[in-house]
Enzyme design. Structure first.
Site, short mmCIF file in Angstrom:
data_model
loop_
_atom_site.label_atom_id
_atom_site.label_comp_id
_atom_site.label_asym_id
_atom_site.label_seq_id
_atom_site.Cartn_x
_atom_site.Cartn_y
_atom_site.Cartn_z
N GLU A 170 0.87 -1.20 -0.10
CA GLU A 170 -0.09 -0.07 -0.10
C GLU A 170 0.75 1.15 -0.09
OE1 GLU A 170 -2.94 0.13 3.13
OE2 GLU A 170 -3.99 -1.88 2.16
N GLU A 379 -5.28 -8.33 0.80
CA GLU A 379 -6.00 -8.25 1.82
C GLU A 379 -7.40 -8.03 1.57
OE1 GLU A 379 -4.51 -4.92 4.36
OE2 GLU A 379 -2.49 -5.54 3.89
C1 BG6 Z 1 -4.57 -1.99 5.34
C2 BG6 Z 1 -3.20 -2.29 5.95
O1 BG6 Z 1 -4.33 -0.60 5.04
O2 BG6 Z 1 -5.50 -2.09 6.30
C3 BG6 Z 1 -3.12 -3.06 7.14
O3 BG6 Z 1 -2.07 -3.05 4.91
C4 BG6 Z 1 -4.18 -2.56 8.17
O4 BG6 Z 1 -1.87 -2.95 7.99
C5 BG6 Z 1 -5.34 -2.65 7.42
O5 BG6 Z 1 -4.21 -2.92 9.44
C6 BG6 Z 1 -6.56 -2.34 8.26
O6 BG6 Z 1 -6.63 -1.19 8.74
P1 BG6 Z 1 -7.07 -0.48 10.11
O7 BG6 Z 1 -6.79 1.07 10.13
O8 BG6 Z 1 -8.70 -0.83 10.12
O9 BG6 Z 1 -6.19 -1.29 11.01
#
Ligand code: BG6
Length: 478
Positions: A170, A379
């Protein structure tokens, strides 16, 4: 299109799950590890939710065997994790810290012994603080050489063992938070620098991909992009144009560089017109063109609806919801380009993230049409409050979310999109950079909280058993 019948997932589809070093490992100063920019940033008062740090996180560093055993029992096919640069090179370069490297050798061996494909992210935001101190990290071109050196060390160490690699996680998010919103290190607000940093990161990414291919590494490499597809709020042509602007400035501006080695035309003109253009050197564009990722990694969580935002008096950058109180975030936009507005057609999480499985199909279709590249979903997941009740977590909302998204992938694959694998965020619960432990994503509950005094016990949630069943059936019941 509505299909008569959905195609089955291929037999070798990578049903996976993901994590990142800083968010799970803990052991932040053990066995020779150097400090990263995050180790320092979390100590600035007010920067993280209730002052949480990753000093302990969920102690994966000491409990990785237990975590892998749970993965194996679940039948997980692939585990995506990141390597902490500071465990390998405490100062960013120089002598290898053998103990730090050994942790990952052991983790990879443990995964392979259980038939789980290891997928390594080279960079998930924890830059060595030494490089920040020496030349301000990503703000200097010197980062390119150090990043390639670090990556080459890992390629050599894991050649033949690790087949899937993510270069940068990201880039769009860590640079936006780091140089526009000041919510990640180095905590700056400087739009011009933001684009300069991104140019350096693009060069570093390209150089590492070339290194991987030059070394004839068996396997595949690509960056992971946080893609939030943009919609127009309605068919008003100005709102449609705003969505085009958002897509250009928030998506093509990265994905075009990764896949074509070129910045998009309107985006680049916008930079020039607004005195935001970055500096470049003669051979930069050759380098960008020469690197070809084997797949595009996509982190998909949500979509965004857009409306016209006038140059004079338009909405600027707003406040993000990091409280978990629905509706606590503000409107956001860039005057003259777009503003993000509430989409009445979709539900939202308590952190105001749109829940939109169809948006994932749209994302996959757009990528395929524009880039014709295989996609690795690196993800996807739902961050919510989870409650432990009589030793169980009934996270039906997460099951519903994931199931709808997997179905959307199946539909996209029937449309003709090539998807190699699907990694949920996250495997165990872990530390959210800005939201502490109240916002959880895992299949496995971990007894840890903002006081960082939890027992660290692991408890599979209902979603754990749902995923186990899905993997066993290779997604056939959808
Ligand atoms: C993504 C990242 O942006 O989202 C992760 O790669 C992150 O590291 C995940 O934890 C969720 O984001 P958040 O802010 O809800 O923890």
């Amino acid at each position: 299109m509505e299909h008569k019948k959905l195609k089955a997932f291929p037999k070798n589809f990578l049903w996976g799950s993901a994590s990142a070093a800083y968010q799970v490992e803990g052991a932040h100063d053990e066995e020779g590890k150097g400090l990263s920019v995050w180790d320092k940033f979390v100590r600035i008062p007010g920067k993280t939710f209730q002052g949480t740090t990753g000093d302990i996180a969920v102690d994966h560093y000491h409990r990785y065997k237990e975590d892998v055993a749970l993965m194996a029992e679940m039948g997980l096919k692939s585990y995506r994790f990141s390597i902490a640069w500071t465990r390998i090179f405490p100062e960013g370069r120089g002598e290898i810290n053998r103990k730090g490297l050994q942790f990952y050798v052991d983790l990879v061996d443990e995964l392979l012994a259980h038939d789980i494909e290891p997928m390594v992210t080279l960079y998930h935001w924890d830059l060595p603080q030494a490089l920040e101190d020496e030349y301000r990290g990503w703000e200097s071109r010197r980062i390119i050489e150090d990043f390639v050196n670090y990556a080459e060390t890992l390629f050599t160490a894991f050649k033949g063992k690790v087949k899937y690699w993510v270069s940068l996680n990201e880039q769009n998010i860590f640079t936006q938070h780091g140089w526009i919103l000041a919510t990640h290190p180095p905590g700056k607000v400087d739009m011009k620098l933001f684009y300069q940093v991104n140019h350096h990161a693009n060069l570093a990414n390209a150089a590492v991909i070339n290194k991987f291919h030059d070394m004839a590494m068996p396997g595949k490499i690509g960056p992971s992009f946080a893609y939030t597809p943009n919609y127009a709020i309605d068919a008003n042509p100005l709102n449609v144009l705003a969505a085009e602007n958002a897509e250009e400035m928030l998506a093509h501006f990265w994905m075009d560089v990764y896949c074509y080695g070129e910045y998009p035309i309107a985006g680049l003109n916008y930079l020039k017109e607004n005195d935001l253009m970055f500096e470049s050197e003669a051979h930069d564009f050759e380098l960008l063109k020469s690197a070809q990722p084997d797949f595009l990694g996509i982190n998909y969580y949500q979509t965004a609806a857009n409306a016209w935002n006038p140059r004079e008096g338009g909405v600027t950058l707003g406040k993000m919801n990091t409280t978990g109180v629905k509706g606590s975030g503000g409107e956001q936009g860039i005057p003259g380009l777009y503003k993000r507005v509430t989409n009445p057609s979709v539900e939202r999480t308590n952190w105001d993230w749109e829940i939109d499985p169809v948006g994932l199909r749209i994302a996959l279709r757009r990528i395929t049409s524009r880039y014709r590249i295989p996609v690795m979903i690196t993800e996807n997941g739902l961050g919510e409050y989870d409650k432990l009740e009589s030793g169980k977590v009934h996270d039906t909302y997460r099951i519903n979310y994931l199931e709808a998204h997997v179905k959307a992938i199946k539909e996209a694959m029937t449309d003709g999109v090539q998807v190699i694998g699907y990694h949920t965020w996250s495997y165990t619960d872990l530390l959210s950079w800005l939201n502490g432990y109240q916002k959880r994503y895992g299949f496995v509950y971990v007894d840890q909280d903002e006081r960082m005094e939890g027992s660290l016990k692991r408890i599979p949630k209902d979603s754990y058993y749902w995923y186990k069943n899905l993997i066993e059936n290779n997604g056939d019941f959808l």
